[in-house]
Design a protein around this motif. Sequence first.
Motif, PDB file in Angstrom:
ATOM      1  N   PRO A  41      -7.015  -2.707  19.568  1.00 36.24           N
ATOM      2  CA  PRO A  41      -8.297  -2.707  19.357  1.00 36.24           C
ATOM      3  C   PRO A  41      -9.076  -1.516  19.767  1.00 36.24           C
ATOM      4  O   PRO A  41      -8.145  -0.692  20.793  1.00 36.24           O
ATOM      5  N   SER A  42      -9.771  -1.442  19.203  1.00 36.17           N
ATOM      6  CA  SER A  42     -10.523  -0.462  19.226  1.00 36.17           C
ATOM      7  C   SER A  42     -11.968  -0.116  18.979  1.00 36.17           C
ATOM      8  O   SER A  42     -12.953  -0.722  18.039  1.00 36.17           O
ATOM      9  N   TRP A  83     -22.939 -15.194  21.705  1.00 37.28           N
ATOM     10  CA  TRP A  83     -22.318 -13.600  21.813  1.00 37.28           C
ATOM     11  C   TRP A  83     -20.797 -13.223  21.731  1.00 37.28           C
ATOM     12  O   TRP A  83     -20.005 -13.422  23.407  1.00 37.28           O
ATOM     13  N   PRO A  84     -20.265 -13.808  20.855  1.00 36.99           N
ATOM     14  CA  PRO A  84     -18.810 -13.959  21.400  1.00 36.99           C
ATOM     15  C   PRO A  84     -18.588 -12.075  21.998  1.00 36.99           C
ATOM     16  O   PRO A  84     -18.390 -10.952  21.736  1.00 36.99           O
ATOM     17  N   PRO A  85     -17.254 -13.087  22.545  1.00 34.25           N
ATOM     18  CA  PRO A  85     -16.688 -11.280  23.759  1.00 34.25           C
ATOM     19  C   PRO A  85     -15.455 -10.867  22.802  1.00 34.25           C
ATOM     20  O   PRO A  85     -14.908 -10.930  21.915  1.00 34.25           O
ATOM     21  N   TYR A  86     -15.868  -9.596  22.304  1.00 29.76           N
ATOM     22  CA  TYR A  86     -14.598  -8.595  22.373  1.00 29.76           C
ATOM     23  C   TYR A  86     -13.632  -8.435  23.110  1.00 29.76           C
ATOM     24  O   TYR A  86     -13.284  -7.880  24.059  1.00 29.76           O
ATOM     25  N   LEU A  87     -12.563  -9.789  22.882  1.00 29.39           N
ATOM     26  CA  LEU A  87     -11.168  -9.873  23.303  1.00 29.39           C
ATOM     27  C   LEU A  87     -10.452  -8.833  22.584  1.00 29.39           C
ATOM     28  O   LEU A  87     -10.308  -8.531  21.227  1.00 29.39           O
ATOM     29  N   THR A  88      -9.100  -8.971  23.554  1.00 29.48           N
ATOM     30  CA  THR A  88      -8.129  -7.975  22.831  1.00 29.48           C
ATOM     31  C   THR A  88      -6.149  -9.011  24.344  1.00 29.48           C
ATOM     32  O   THR A  88      -7.312  -9.301  25.570  1.00 29.48           O
ATOM     33  N   THR A  89      -5.786  -8.385  23.391  1.00 29.41           N
ATOM     34  CA  THR A  89      -4.333  -8.517  24.074  1.00 29.41           C
ATOM     35  C   THR A  89      -3.285  -7.038  24.666  1.00 29.41           C
ATOM     36  O   THR A  89      -2.943  -7.633  25.333  1.00 29.41           O
ATOM     37  N   ASP A  90      -4.263  -6.316  24.053  1.00 26.46           N
ATOM     38  CA  ASP A  90      -3.806  -4.688  24.026  1.00 26.46           C
ATOM     39  C   ASP A  90      -5.099  -3.846  25.041  1.00 26.46           C
ATOM     40  O   ASP A  90      -6.041  -4.553  24.891  1.00 26.46           O
ATOM     41  N   ALA A  91      -4.498  -3.018  25.479  1.00 27.38           N
ATOM     42  CA  ALA A  91      -5.175  -1.669  25.871  1.00 27.38           C
ATOM     43  C   ALA A  91      -5.491  -1.408  24.162  1.00 27.38           C
ATOM     44  O   ALA A  91      -5.363  -1.398  23.571  1.00 27.38           O
ATOM     45  N   PRO A  92      -7.301  -1.345  25.024  1.00 28.04           N
ATOM     46  CA  PRO A  92      -8.300  -0.087  23.662  1.00 28.04           C
ATOM     47  C   PRO A  92      -8.259   1.147  24.021  1.00 28.04           C
ATOM     48  O   PRO A  92      -7.899   1.176  24.761  1.00 28.04           O
ATOM     49  N   ARG A  93      -8.730   1.003  22.304  1.00 29.14           N
ATOM     50  CA  ARG A  93      -8.079   3.215  22.491  1.00 29.14           C
ATOM     51  C   ARG A  93      -9.437   3.330  21.575  1.00 29.14           C
ATOM     52  O   ARG A  93     -10.249   3.434  20.630  1.00 29.14           O
ATOM     53  N   ALA A  94      -9.753   4.917  22.072  1.00 26.87           N
ATOM     54  CA  ALA A  94     -11.221   5.271  20.909  1.00 26.87           C
ATOM     55  C   ALA A  94     -10.735   5.731  20.275  1.00 26.87           C
ATOM     56  O   ALA A  94      -9.456   5.867  19.825  1.00 26.87           O
ATOM     57  N   GLY A  95     -11.062   5.231  19.102  1.00 23.73           N
ATOM     58  CA  GLY A  95     -11.838   5.881  18.019  1.00 23.73           C
ATOM     59  C   GLY A  95     -12.504   6.481  17.968  1.00 23.73           C
ATOM     60  O   GLY A  95     -13.165   7.478  18.327  1.00 23.73           O
ATOM     61  N   GLU A  96     -12.863   7.596  16.387  1.00 23.17           N
ATOM     62  CA  GLU A  96     -13.624   8.432  15.901  1.00 23.17           C
ATOM     63  C   GLU A  96     -14.769   8.469  16.713  1.00 23.17           C
ATOM     64  O   GLU A  96     -15.769   7.722  16.488  1.00 23.17           O
ATOM     65  N   GLY A  97     -15.405   9.441  17.646  1.00 22.56           N
ATOM     66  CA  GLY A  97     -16.971   9.919  18.085  1.00 22.56           C
ATOM     67  C   GLY A  97     -16.616   8.957  20.007  1.00 22.56           C
ATOM     68  O   GLY A  97     -17.898   9.411  20.218  1.00 22.56           O
ATOM     69  N   ALA A  98     -15.543   7.973  19.769  1.00 23.43           N
ATOM     70  CA  ALA A  98     -15.542   7.105  21.279  1.00 23.43           C
ATOM     71  C   ALA A  98     -14.970   7.752  22.237  1.00 23.43           C
ATOM     72  O   ALA A  98     -14.565   8.908  22.209  1.00 23.43           O
ATOM     73  N   LYS A  99     -15.201   7.663  23.818  1.00 24.59           N
ATOM     74  CA  LYS A  99     -14.887   8.520  25.059  1.00 24.59           C
ATOM     75  C   LYS A  99     -13.657   7.723  25.503  1.00 24.59           C
ATOM     76  O   LYS A  99     -13.931   6.420  25.679  1.00 24.59           O
ATOM     77  N   ALA A 100     -12.434   8.497  25.358  1.00 26.30           N
ATOM     78  CA  ALA A 100     -11.913   7.696  26.066  1.00 26.30           C
ATOM     79  C   ALA A 100     -11.642   7.278  27.950  1.00 26.30           C
ATOM     80  O   ALA A 100     -11.071   5.648  27.970  1.00 26.30           O
ATOM     81  N   ASP A 101     -12.274   7.780  27.978  1.00 24.33           N
ATOM     82  CA  ASP A 101     -12.018   7.283  29.467  1.00 24.33           C
ATOM     83  C   ASP A 101     -13.723   6.677  30.060  1.00 24.33           C
ATOM     84  O   ASP A 101     -13.801   5.944  30.504  1.00 24.33           O
ATOM     85  N   LEU A 102     -14.067   6.254  28.879  1.00 25.92           N
ATOM     86  CA  LEU A 102     -15.039   4.949  28.965  1.00 25.92           C
ATOM     87  C   LEU A 102     -14.572   3.715  28.209  1.00 25.92           C
ATOM     88  O   LEU A 102     -15.360   2.723  28.831  1.00 25.92           O
ATOM     89  N   ILE A 103     -14.101   3.733  27.643  1.00 22.08           N
ATOM     90  CA  ILE A 103     -12.707   2.689  27.077  1.00 22.08           C
ATOM     91  C   ILE A 103     -11.760   1.183  28.616  1.00 22.08           C
ATOM     92  O   ILE A 103     -10.845   2.131  28.788  1.00 22.08           O
ATOM     93  N   SER A 104     -12.283   0.036  28.977  1.00 25.62           N
ATOM     94  CA  SER A 104     -11.714  -0.355  30.117  1.00 25.62           C
ATOM     95  C   SER A 104     -11.900  -1.463  28.920  1.00 25.62           C
ATOM     96  O   SER A 104     -11.945  -2.038  28.238  1.00 25.62           O
ATOM     97  N   THR A 105     -10.723  -2.260  30.121  1.00 22.86           N
ATOM     98  CA  THR A 105     -11.051  -4.038  29.882  1.00 22.86           C
ATOM     99  C   THR A 105     -11.620  -4.427  30.740  1.00 22.86           C
ATOM    100  O   THR A 105     -11.359  -4.354  32.553  1.00 22.86           O
ATOM    101  N   THR A 106     -11.963  -6.231  31.121  1.00 19.32           N
ATOM    102  CA  THR A 106     -12.246  -6.724  31.944  1.00 19.32           C
ATOM    103  C   THR A 106     -11.674  -8.120  32.056  1.00 19.32           C
ATOM    104  O   THR A 106     -11.602  -8.543  31.321  1.00 19.32           O
TER     105      THR A 106
END
Length: 158
Positions: A41-42, A83-106
Motif C-alpha cells: 500500500p502506498s 466513503w470506504p476507508p483506505y485499509l491495509t494489512t501491511d505498512a503503507p509507504r510514501a510514493g512520489e511526492g508524499a512525505k514518509a513521516d506523515l504516513i501511518s495507520t490507525t
Amino acid sequence: MGTVAVSLVIAGGGGHSIEGAAMAASSTPDETLSGMPDPNPSVRVGDTGIGKIIVDAQGRTLYLFEKDTGGKSTCYGECAKEWPPYLTTDAPRAGEGAKADLISTTTRDDGSKQVVYGKWPLYYYHDDKKAGDTTGHDKEEFGAEWYALTAAGMKASG
C-alpha cells in the motif's frame, strides 16, 4: 445477485485490502480495483483538476473527514459505505511526492488497519469512478466536510 454481494462483503470486510474494502462498499465496481489484498500500500501525489493531491498507487483520490480527530476514524456503517476507508494489512509507504513521516495507520473498531496521512485517516469516495476523479472534494456528508489532501497533510483548497 445476493450471493455475489455477500461474497464481496466477506472479501473486503476482513480488513484485508484497500481494493477489496472499496469494492465491497461501492455499489458500482471500478475496473481499477482488483479486489485482491494490496501487498504494497502506498500514497503519492497526483495531479488532478483541483491541483496536486494525495492519491493511492492507482491514482484514486484519497479524502479526509473533518469529523475525525486524533488520527482516529469516526466513519462507520452507512458512512463507510459512501466513503470506504483506505485499509491495509501491511505498512503503507510514501510514493512520489508524499512525505514518509506523515504516513501511518490507525486501528478501526473492527480491528482493521486504516491508512493515515498527517493526522487524517484516508477514505475513497464511492462516486469517484476512475483515477483523477475528485467528486468527493468539498462535500458535506455525515456531519462534516470531506476534502482531498495536499502533500503537506492539509485539506486541498482547489
